[in-house]
Scaffold this motif. Sequence first.
Motif, PDB file in Angstrom:
ATOM      1  N   GLY A  39       0.811  -1.216   0.000  1.00  0.00           N
ATOM      2  CA  GLY A  39       0.000   0.000   0.000  1.00  0.00           C
ATOM      3  C   GLY A  39       0.839   1.259   0.000  1.00  0.00           C
ATOM      4  N   LEU A  42       2.340   1.629  -3.602  1.00  0.00           N
ATOM      5  CA  LEU A  42       1.345   2.082  -4.572  1.00  0.00           C
ATOM      6  C   LEU A  42       0.942   3.528  -4.306  1.00  0.00           C
ATOM      7  CD1 LEU A  42      -0.959  -1.077  -4.834  1.00  0.00           C
ATOM      8  CD2 LEU A  42       0.766  -0.289  -6.459  1.00  0.00           C
ATOM      9  N   GLY A  43       0.754   3.867  -3.026  1.00  0.00           N
ATOM     10  CA  GLY A  43       0.406   5.241  -2.686  1.00  0.00           C
ATOM     11  C   GLY A  43       1.501   6.220  -3.044  1.00  0.00           C
ATOM     12  N   LEU A  78       1.537   6.681  -6.848  1.00  0.00           N
ATOM     13  CA  LEU A  78       0.400   7.506  -7.241  1.00  0.00           C
ATOM     14  C   LEU A  78       0.643   8.969  -6.891  1.00  0.00           C
ATOM     15  CD1 LEU A  78      -2.352   6.906  -8.557  1.00  0.00           C
ATOM     16  CD2 LEU A  78      -3.350   6.874  -6.272  1.00  0.00           C
ATOM     17  N   HIS A 135       4.959   6.221   5.757  1.00  0.00           N
ATOM     18  CA  HIS A 135       3.581   6.723   5.762  1.00  0.00           C
ATOM     19  C   HIS A 135       3.583   8.236   5.976  1.00  0.00           C
ATOM     20  CE1 HIS A 135      -0.772   6.218   7.503  1.00  0.00           C
ATOM     21  NE2 HIS A 135      -0.713   7.026   6.474  1.00  0.00           N
ATOM     22  N   GLY A 170      -5.409  10.743  -3.402  1.00  0.00           N
ATOM     23  CA  GLY A 170      -5.706   9.331  -3.550  1.00  0.00           C
ATOM     24  C   GLY A 170      -4.558   8.456  -3.074  1.00  0.00           C
ATOM     25  N   GLY A 171      -3.319   8.886  -3.362  1.00  0.00           N
ATOM     26  CA  GLY A 171      -2.159   8.145  -2.886  1.00  0.00           C
ATOM     27  C   GLY A 171      -2.068   8.119  -1.377  1.00  0.00           C
ATOM     28  N   LEU A 192      -4.748   5.694  -0.170  1.00  0.00           N
ATOM     29  CA  LEU A 192      -4.381   4.314  -0.479  1.00  0.00           C
ATOM     30  C   LEU A 192      -3.360   3.784   0.516  1.00  0.00           C
ATOM     31  CD1 LEU A 192      -4.617   1.922  -2.449  1.00  0.00           C
ATOM     32  CD2 LEU A 192      -2.749   2.939  -3.760  1.00  0.00           C
ATOM     33  N   ALA A 193      -2.341   4.601   0.798  1.00  0.00           N
ATOM     34  CA  ALA A 193      -1.315   4.178   1.752  1.00  0.00           C
ATOM     35  C   ALA A 193      -1.894   3.999   3.144  1.00  0.00           C
ATOM     36  CB  ALA A 193      -0.179   5.206   1.782  1.00  0.00           C
ATOM     37  N   TRP A 228      -4.926   0.797   2.820  1.00  0.00           N
ATOM     38  CA  TRP A 228      -4.593  -0.518   2.279  1.00  0.00           C
ATOM     39  C   TRP A 228      -4.477  -1.530   3.422  1.00  0.00           C
ATOM     40  CZ3 TRP A 228      -3.951  -1.951  -2.848  1.00  0.00           C
ATOM     41  CH2 TRP A 228      -3.406  -3.221  -3.072  1.00  0.00           C
TER      42      TRP A 228
END
Length: 319
Positions: A128, A131-132, A135, A244, A281-282, A285-286, A289
């Motif tokens: 996550g 991907l974040g 993004l 994060h 959105g990133g 998502l992080a 997830w």
Amino acid sequence: MRKEALRADLLMLLTAMIWGSAFVAQRLGMDSIGPFLYSGLRFALAALILLPLLPILQRRSADAPVPPVNRQLLLGGGLMGLALALGINLQQVGLLFTSVTNSGFITGLYVIIVPLLGLLIGHKTGLGIWLGACLAVVGMFLLSVGEGFQVASGDWLQLAGACVWGVHVLLVGFFAGRHDPLRLAAVQFVTCALISLLLAVLFEEIRLDAIIAAGPAILYGGLFGVAIGFTLQVVAQKHAIASHAAIILSLEAVFAAIAGALLLGESLELRGYFGCALMFGGMLLAQLWPRQLPPLPALTETAAGADAADPADRSRAAL
């Protein structure tokens, strides 16, 4: 979501907003004085604001008596201040040769640098986060890079600064969990101010009338950008994973672009707004997830019942 984690996320989001708007003050401050002097004065102002407030803030926030200042705290704050001085001055000099929007985008690349550096020191990074981060970087690209983008000298300086910011995020994440975060913030402010002022004495002309002319930018940058922004970062990262934290803090690029458009007339096209949406959105998502939880140790029947009755206590004990 645990209460401490949610509080840390909100504090880091507020920090990103403050840092993004401070890019404008950083740019305007150099209309009158040099980059090193601007950095030194605003960090010195932040230290002067924070140091007298330390006893009051610690009495209100500490659950236990605060231990005395020791060598480890000074070393941690000093290392954080050294990284901070290098990163902020690379950013400050780079702003002479690039826009606020480009500066915000390139600085935000530490969102990828942090997990990469974390891998080198044994940190595990979940899917996550990756991907974040990807993004968010795509979003920053759409936000900040227009047609015919060329790599100017200021952009290279910002890229070098992004690498240093990645190191700084990891240092804060390491030391904030081991020492009092307010004291760490004060030590790093003093360290950064001394290094920056020394560079100003060596390389820049210092005039009182120029400092007075830059006064509003120094006040905003010192009070909000440093005293509040960097202190919130240290306090928030006490309960946050470094990779994060980098995702959320990188949103300063969004707020830098918005502030540049509103206050400096820098254009923000439709693709820029789409980039902002991708960055948010990133971050989500992080944050959302699903994470694989470590297996719980075997419990007795009584302990298992108590654990099930009060999961909040178990979450707090894990911190």
